[in-house]
Design a protein around this motif. Structure first.
Motif, mmCIF file in Angstrom:
data_model
loop_
_atom_site.group_PDB
_atom_site.id
_atom_site.type_symbol
_atom_site.label_atom_id
_atom_site.label_comp_id
_atom_site.label_asym_id
_atom_site.label_seq_id
_atom_site.Cartn_x
_atom_site.Cartn_y
_atom_site.Cartn_z
ATOM 1 N N PRO A 178 55.407 12.083 58.070
ATOM 2 C CA PRO A 178 56.341 13.548 58.152
ATOM 3 C C PRO A 178 57.446 13.458 58.581
ATOM 4 N N GLY A 179 58.207 14.606 56.838
ATOM 5 C CA GLY A 179 59.870 14.435 56.710
ATOM 6 C C GLY A 179 60.040 13.596 55.696
ATOM 7 N N GLY A 180 59.467 12.776 55.031
ATOM 8 C CA GLY A 180 58.914 12.127 53.955
ATOM 9 C C GLY A 180 59.590 12.720 52.952
ATOM 10 N N ILE A 181 59.968 12.158 51.786
ATOM 11 C CA ILE A 181 60.477 12.633 50.742
ATOM 12 C C ILE A 181 59.834 11.839 49.559
ATOM 13 N N PHE A 182 59.613 12.879 47.627
ATOM 14 C CA PHE A 182 59.196 12.149 46.852
ATOM 15 C C PHE A 182 60.605 12.513 46.121
ATOM 16 N N LEU A 183 60.748 11.383 45.263
ATOM 17 C CA LEU A 183 61.943 11.648 43.850
ATOM 18 C C LEU A 183 61.587 11.280 42.975
ATOM 19 N N GLY A 184 61.325 12.838 42.015
ATOM 20 C CA GLY A 184 60.756 11.771 40.905
ATOM 21 C C GLY A 184 61.694 13.144 39.558
ATOM 22 N N GLU A 185 62.317 11.462 38.688
ATOM 23 C CA GLU A 185 63.199 11.788 37.366
ATOM 24 C C GLU A 185 62.224 11.691 36.561
ATOM 25 N N SER A 223 45.730 3.267 47.830
ATOM 26 C CA SER A 223 45.174 2.059 48.435
ATOM 27 C C SER A 223 46.700 2.010 49.916
ATOM 28 N N CYS A 224 46.976 2.599 49.770
ATOM 29 C CA CYS A 224 47.840 3.150 51.161
ATOM 30 C C CYS A 224 47.800 4.524 51.535
ATOM 31 N N GLU A 225 47.774 3.691 52.955
ATOM 32 C CA GLU A 225 47.100 4.380 54.604
ATOM 33 C C GLU A 225 47.782 5.713 54.761
ATOM 34 N N ASP A 226 47.119 6.539 55.491
ATOM 35 C CA ASP A 226 47.993 7.918 55.314
ATOM 36 C C ASP A 226 49.243 7.888 56.088
ATOM 37 N N GLU A 227 50.468 8.839 56.102
ATOM 38 C CA GLU A 227 51.713 8.216 56.456
ATOM 39 C C GLU A 227 52.010 7.686 56.589
ATOM 40 N N SER A 228 52.153 6.935 55.590
ATOM 41 C CA SER A 228 52.228 4.956 56.095
ATOM 42 C C SER A 228 53.654 4.951 55.179
ATOM 43 N N LEU A 229 54.805 5.258 54.269
ATOM 44 C CA LEU A 229 55.357 5.403 53.151
ATOM 45 C C LEU A 229 56.971 6.569 53.666
ATOM 46 N N ARG A 230 58.034 6.419 53.884
ATOM 47 C CA ARG A 230 59.346 6.902 54.010
ATOM 48 C C ARG A 230 59.632 7.813 52.654
ATOM 49 N N ALA A 231 59.181 6.816 51.331
ATOM 50 C CA ALA A 231 59.474 7.805 50.332
ATOM 51 C C ALA A 231 58.887 7.375 49.302
ATOM 52 N N VAL A 232 58.815 7.795 48.197
ATOM 53 C CA VAL A 232 57.502 7.705 47.494
ATOM 54 C C VAL A 232 58.773 7.846 46.103
ATOM 55 N N VAL A 233 59.465 7.564 44.940
ATOM 56 C CA VAL A 233 60.377 7.326 44.162
ATOM 57 C C VAL A 233 59.956 7.394 42.424
ATOM 58 N N VAL A 252 60.127 1.997 51.204
ATOM 59 C CA VAL A 252 59.945 3.086 50.121
ATOM 60 C C VAL A 252 59.281 2.226 49.601
ATOM 61 N N VAL A 253 58.486 3.216 48.220
ATOM 62 C CA VAL A 253 57.699 2.520 47.251
ATOM 63 C C VAL A 253 58.797 2.976 45.753
ATOM 64 N N ASP A 254 57.873 2.066 44.742
ATOM 65 C CA ASP A 254 59.652 2.357 43.078
ATOM 66 C C ASP A 254 58.341 2.718 42.193
ATOM 67 N N LEU A 255 58.070 3.770 42.003
ATOM 68 C CA LEU A 255 56.010 3.443 41.304
ATOM 69 C C LEU A 255 56.773 3.802 39.544
#
Length: 334
Positions: free
Chosen positions: A236-243, A200-210, A148-151
């Motif tokens: 696939p099935g990964g989630i994006f959360l943006g507050e 810089s991330c590869e395709d389909e390499s993250l579980r979640a981007v928050v 999971v990456v926390d931007l």
């Protein structure tokens, strides 16, 4: 407290070519130290006489001022800590006739001031943790195996929650102060532009981007690029959360939003939902969170009915009393 000042001064003296910075910081630190010393002396005098309620209240007021002074000193310390990490220390025995110029004072000042604004206006780390703790459940339902990456990880509250839940994570922030603080807590964090990182991330390499309280800082082209790159990088099935602050709440969009000088524009929940769907996300929704609590809220009277005035007020107050923040929840299709 007095032992902290020499340590900060030592850090400043070690910075390459930082004579001007040291002089200005010394003045600021001296002022803070003098204020704390003066307030401490006043408290000692008052505590001995605090038999009357007025004196007790005055003591409490002075204690609050000391808390402010400590907060200011903490902000200065965080700024210096970040600068010392990014500026290499010269070896004492080597004289460099062409030293690398140090970053201008403006950058350090901006880092320190913004850290102070965040501490004052956003809330304590514990408050942020409490608000974000419910988001962990959303991640637990997402396929594991990726990070999971926390931007815009800030002080690392969500990284801490992820760590406690056993979820692999990485923080990314453009602030040297924020990254230094996260690293001090033992979290993996990078000082990097969030779009540069996503690219810089590869395709389909993250579980979640928050990304919490970050989207409102972006220009519109950058905002849509974040959504596009996040979709590409999510598994696939990964989630994006943006507050982000709720742009549909008039009290937010017309007032509190502008307390942060780095905000670009409020974002309406419907716009966020539309953009996420446009870039291919599914099961998109926007939850309104951080509900304000006020004593004057008018509740509908289901038994006796409401007058036309009451109905008008009830309708209008929803534009002020809806959630102060909007949470975009979006999934990459399986």
């Amino acid at each position: 407290m007095n032992s902290l000042i020499p340590k900060i001064k030592l850090i400043v003296r070690k910075l390459t070519g930082a004579a001007q910075l040291e002089e200005r910081m010394n003045v600021r630190l001296t002022e803070i130290q003098e204020n704390i010393t003066d307030l401490s002396q006043k408290i000692e005098i008052l505590v001995g006489k605090a038999e009357h309620e007025d004196l007790v209240n005055e003591v409490k007021g002075l204690e609050k001022k000391i808390d402010v002074a400590f907060s200011q000193l903490s902000s200065v310390q965080r700024g210096l800590m970040a600068e010392s990490r990014t500026s290499p220390l010269p070896k004492e025995e080597i004289v460099d006739n062409n030293p690398t110029p140090t970053p201008p004072l403006d950058r350090l000042a901006a880092e320190t001031v913004y850290a102070s604004i965040e501490d004052k206006l956003r809330g304590s780390s514990e408050e942020i943790r409490n608000r974000q703790s419910g988001y962990i459940k959303l991640l637990e339902n997402v396929p594991s195996g990726k990070s999971v990456v926390d931007l815009g990880c800030g002080r690392g509250e969500f990284l801490e929650l992820l760590s406690e839940s056993g979820i692999d994570s990485l923080g990314v922030d453009s602030s040297a102060v924020a990254v230094a603080e996260c690293q001090e807590k033992g979290f993996e964090a990078k000082k990097m532009d969030l779009l540069d990182y996503l690219s810089s991330c590869e395709d389909e390499s993250l579980r979640a981007v928050v990304s919490f309280q970050v989207l409102e800082h972006l220009s519109f082209p950058s905002l849509i690029q974040v959504l596009a790159e996040s979709f590409r990088a999510l598994m696939p099935g990964g989630i994006f959360l943006g507050e982000t602050p709720n742009g549909a709440n008039l009290a937010v969009g017309g007032s509190t939003f502008w307390l942060d000088h780095t905000h670009v524009r409020p974002l309406h929940p419907e716009l966020l939902k539309h953009l996420a769907e446009f870039y291919g996300f599914t099961d998109v929704r926007v939850d309104l969170v951080s509900q304000p609590e006020v004593p004057w809220k008018l509740e509908p009277d289901e038994d006796k009915g409401n007058s036309s005035y009451a109905e008008a007020i009830i309708g209008l107050q929803e534009y002020v009393l809806s959630g102060q923040d909007a949470l975009l929840v979006a999934y990459r299709p399986n």
